[in-house]
Design a protein around this motif. Structure first.
Motif, short mmCIF file in Angstrom:
data_model
loop_
_atom_site.label_atom_id
_atom_site.label_comp_id
_atom_site.label_asym_id
_atom_site.label_seq_id
_atom_site.Cartn_x
_atom_site.Cartn_y
_atom_site.Cartn_z
N TRP A 70 -3.47 2.51 -2.36
CA TRP A 70 -3.38 4.03 -2.11
C TRP A 70 -3.06 4.57 -3.68
O TRP A 70 -3.41 5.36 -4.09
CB TRP A 70 -2.37 4.42 -1.21
CG TRP A 70 -2.85 4.61 0.08
CD1 TRP A 70 -2.95 3.64 0.84
CD2 TRP A 70 -3.17 5.68 0.70
NE1 TRP A 70 -3.54 4.12 2.22
CE2 TRP A 70 -3.59 5.44 2.03
CE3 TRP A 70 -3.18 7.09 0.30
CZ2 TRP A 70 -4.07 6.44 3.02
CZ3 TRP A 70 -3.49 8.22 1.22
CH2 TRP A 70 -3.92 7.83 2.62
N PHE A 71 -2.08 3.82 -4.41
CA PHE A 71 -1.92 4.13 -5.91
C PHE A 71 -3.08 3.72 -6.88
O PHE A 71 -3.10 4.36 -7.69
CB PHE A 71 -0.62 3.54 -6.23
CG PHE A 71 0.61 3.76 -5.45
CD1 PHE A 71 1.23 4.95 -5.30
CD2 PHE A 71 1.12 2.71 -4.56
CE1 PHE A 71 2.12 5.14 -4.48
CE2 PHE A 71 2.27 2.87 -3.65
CZ PHE A 71 2.74 4.31 -3.67
N GLY A 72 -3.68 2.81 -6.58
CA GLY A 72 -4.83 2.21 -7.57
C GLY A 72 -6.12 2.97 -7.11
O GLY A 72 -6.64 3.76 -8.03
N ALA A 73 -6.67 2.47 -5.85
CA ALA A 73 -8.13 3.21 -5.75
C ALA A 73 -8.14 4.59 -5.32
O ALA A 73 -8.99 5.45 -5.71
CB ALA A 73 -8.76 2.35 -4.43
N LEU A 74 -7.03 5.09 -4.73
CA LEU A 74 -7.08 6.38 -4.19
C LEU A 74 -6.13 7.20 -5.23
O LEU A 74 -6.20 8.64 -4.97
CB LEU A 74 -6.41 6.54 -2.62
CG LEU A 74 -7.35 6.55 -1.53
CD1 LEU A 74 -8.12 5.13 -1.59
CD2 LEU A 74 -6.43 6.63 -0.20
N PHE A 110 14.70 13.13 1.70
CA PHE A 110 13.28 13.32 1.31
C PHE A 110 12.44 12.90 2.58
O PHE A 110 12.95 11.83 3.02
CB PHE A 110 12.63 12.86 0.13
CG PHE A 110 12.89 13.67 -1.16
CD1 PHE A 110 12.28 14.61 -1.61
CD2 PHE A 110 14.41 13.14 -1.70
CE1 PHE A 110 12.67 15.03 -2.79
CE2 PHE A 110 14.71 13.79 -2.70
CZ PHE A 110 14.06 14.81 -3.26
N PRO A 111 11.32 13.24 3.09
CA PRO A 111 10.53 12.81 4.19
C PRO A 111 9.72 11.52 3.27
O PRO A 111 9.53 11.68 2.31
CB PRO A 111 9.53 14.06 4.51
CG PRO A 111 9.60 14.96 3.37
CD PRO A 111 10.75 14.87 2.54
N VAL A 112 9.12 10.82 4.20
CA VAL A 112 8.54 9.61 3.90
C VAL A 112 7.26 9.50 4.44
O VAL A 112 7.06 9.75 5.67
CB VAL A 112 9.45 8.49 4.35
CG1 VAL A 112 8.90 7.10 3.71
CG2 VAL A 112 10.88 8.77 3.77
N VAL A 113 6.10 8.85 3.82
CA VAL A 113 4.92 8.73 4.39
C VAL A 113 4.53 7.10 4.04
O VAL A 113 4.61 6.84 3.01
CB VAL A 113 3.70 9.51 3.78
CG1 VAL A 113 2.42 9.20 4.57
CG2 VAL A 113 3.98 10.86 3.70
N GLU A 114 4.45 6.37 4.95
CA GLU A 114 4.02 4.92 4.88
C GLU A 114 2.17 5.06 4.72
O GLU A 114 1.93 5.39 5.80
CB GLU A 114 4.57 4.07 6.12
CG GLU A 114 5.88 3.61 5.85
CD GLU A 114 6.05 2.29 6.96
OE1 GLU A 114 5.52 1.31 6.83
OE2 GLU A 114 6.79 2.90 8.02
N VAL A 115 1.88 4.51 3.48
CA VAL A 115 0.60 4.43 3.38
C VAL A 115 -0.06 3.00 3.64
O VAL A 115 0.42 2.09 3.00
CB VAL A 115 0.10 5.10 2.01
CG1 VAL A 115 0.54 6.48 2.00
CG2 VAL A 115 0.79 4.24 0.82
N LEU A 116 -1.11 3.13 4.44
CA LEU A 116 -1.55 1.64 4.66
C LEU A 116 -3.09 1.67 4.34
O LEU A 116 -3.90 2.52 4.47
CB LEU A 116 -1.72 1.81 6.44
CG LEU A 116 -0.14 1.83 6.79
CD1 LEU A 116 -0.13 1.70 8.58
CD2 LEU A 116 1.02 1.13 6.34
N PRO A 117 -3.60 0.40 3.52
CA PRO A 117 -4.92 0.25 3.22
C PRO A 117 -5.66 -0.38 4.60
O PRO A 117 -5.17 -0.45 5.57
CB PRO A 117 -4.91 -0.78 2.42
CG PRO A 117 -3.66 -1.72 2.86
CD PRO A 117 -2.79 -0.67 3.46
N GLY A 118 -6.96 -0.45 4.00
CA GLY A 118 -7.96 -1.09 5.16
C GLY A 118 -7.67 -2.57 5.03
O GLY A 118 -7.02 -3.24 4.52
N TYR A 119 -8.73 -3.38 5.75
CA TYR A 119 -8.81 -4.77 5.74
C TYR A 119 -10.18 -5.20 5.29
O TYR A 119 -11.08 -4.83 5.84
CB TYR A 119 -8.48 -5.13 7.37
CG TYR A 119 -8.61 -6.85 7.29
CD1 TYR A 119 -7.54 -7.57 6.93
CD2 TYR A 119 -9.68 -7.14 7.62
CE1 TYR A 119 -7.89 -9.15 6.79
CE2 TYR A 119 -10.01 -8.83 7.76
CZ TYR A 119 -8.94 -9.41 7.33
OH TYR A 119 -9.13 -10.97 7.26
#
Length: 374
Positions: free
Chosen positions: A168-172, A152-161
């Motif tokens: 990404w799982f909680g707020a988005l 499977f392809p992969v996406v690294e998801v990064l939050p702000g600071y």
């Protein structure tokens, strides 16, 4: 007690109720000298104010996933074991092919608000010297027998600071939004990976390698990436990997993708920036050389000048003055095979908030599905 868990919220709410009810019940019954009565009533008022502020903080923190725990809030946790000079490629002369697989133990995520199917592990980076939690979400097809031999392809998801790895799982609500779309075949199935990005006390690393301080670039682009490849049916070529981020995470996503076209094919940057100095707490922004070296515009300029425009696709979205101009600057420099898609977000869409980025999730993953493959 976790800052984002239900127990802490209920505790704060209970204390607020006590702080409101207590003065109503004892205000006129306090005995003693006048100074004692005044002090007691003043302490009750201060307690009520403190609990009210705490409840508001918890609500905001839960909505935006800013701080995971007391260590993040107070800056007492240390996630850097070593910060050697790893050189231009961030590898320090090491070869991943010579390293044994780093098999991790995964457990269910420790916060039910991230939704079902999210796993987590505690990773110690062999190259970067960084340690921290990494969350992984597997698409609904992952355990389907029809896909048992598929990568499977992969996406690294990064939050702000500041930002939690699980934002990404909680707020988005990324998993909740994507699962039905993937089940219906409307969006390509991806593995989602959310690594810790708050690594140093009171500082934004800018996802940069800074010898003597932190190797945040190598943590994200080498250690986390290789761990996922070692533990899941994830593609191991650049065309299988991408990044997505918002705010400071958007800067990181664009920078890492342009700096490492041998590791990532695409990146999504929502409401980000190019100049690291635009984040006041950015370590990269405080040093002129690091500021220049970690600006995506300069990375792209250097690659173009060397005759090697990166095979990188960028999707940049933002409002005027909040990411849009950053995308236009990159688009103006792009030469094939580099491509940059820029989307203007209306000023009245909601500002620099997770509510705005949450609505973009289906669109950006449809775009990623066209740019990456397993």
């Amino acid at each position: 007690m976790s800052l984002t868990g239900t127990p802490f919220f209920l505790t704060a709410l209970l204390l607020l109720i006590v702080a409101v009810v207590l003065p109503l019940g004892v205000w006129g019954r306090i005995s003693g000298p006048p100074a004692v009565r005044v002090l007691a009533r003043l302490l009750m008022l201060l307690f009520a104010q403190a609990t009210a502020i705490t409840v508001v903080f918890v609500l905001v923190n839960n909505a935006n996933n800013l701080y995971d725990n007391w260590g993040d809030l107070l800056g007492t946790d240390n996630h850097v074991q070593a910060a050697k000079d790893l050189g231009p490629d961030g590898m320090g002369g090491q070869k991943l092919k010579n390293e044994p697989k780093q098999i991790q133990q995964f457990r269910p995520a420790d916060d039910p608000r991230v939704g079902p199917g999210v796993k987590m592990t505690d990773l110690t980076g062999r190259i970067s010297g960084v340690s921290g939690e990494v969350y992984v979400w597997l698409p609904p097809q992952y355990d389907d027998p029809a896909y048992q031999h598929k990568k499977f392809p992969v996406v690294e998801v990064l939050p702000g600071y500041p930002g939690s790895a699980k934002a990404w799982f909680g707020a988005l609500h990324v998993g909740e939004q994507l699962r039905p779309l993937m089940q219906r075949g409307e969006i390509k199935p991806f593995i989602l990976v959310a690594p810790r990005t708050t690594i140093l006390t009171g500082a934004d690393t800018g996802c940069a390698n800074i010898p003597g301080k932190v190797n945040a670039d190598s943590w994200l682009s080498v250690d986390v990436r290789q761990m996922v490849i070692d533990n899941f049916r994830a593609g191991d070529k650049a065309h299988s990997w991408s990044l997505a981020g918002y705010s400071a995470g958007a800067h990181c996503a664009a920078k890492l993708a342009l700096a490492h076209p041998d590791r990532y094919r695409a990146a999504v940057a929502m409401s980000g920036y190019n100049d690291p100095k635009l984040e006041p707490d950015s370590l990269a922004g405080k040093d002129p050389k690091l500021r220049a070296a970690n600006n995506p515009l300069n990375i792209l300029k250097a690659a173009n000048a060397a005759g090697h425009p990166p095979r990188t696709a960028l999707f940049v979205s933002g409002a005027a003055g909040d990411g849009y101009q950053a995308g236009i600057g990159l688009k103006q420099l792009a030469k094939r095979p580099t491509t940059v898609t820029v989307q203007l977000i209306p000023m009245n869409a909601g500002g620099h908030t997770t509510a705005v980025w949450r609505t973009q999730v289906p669109e950006i993953f449809r775009w990623l599905g066209k740019e990456v493959r397993a």
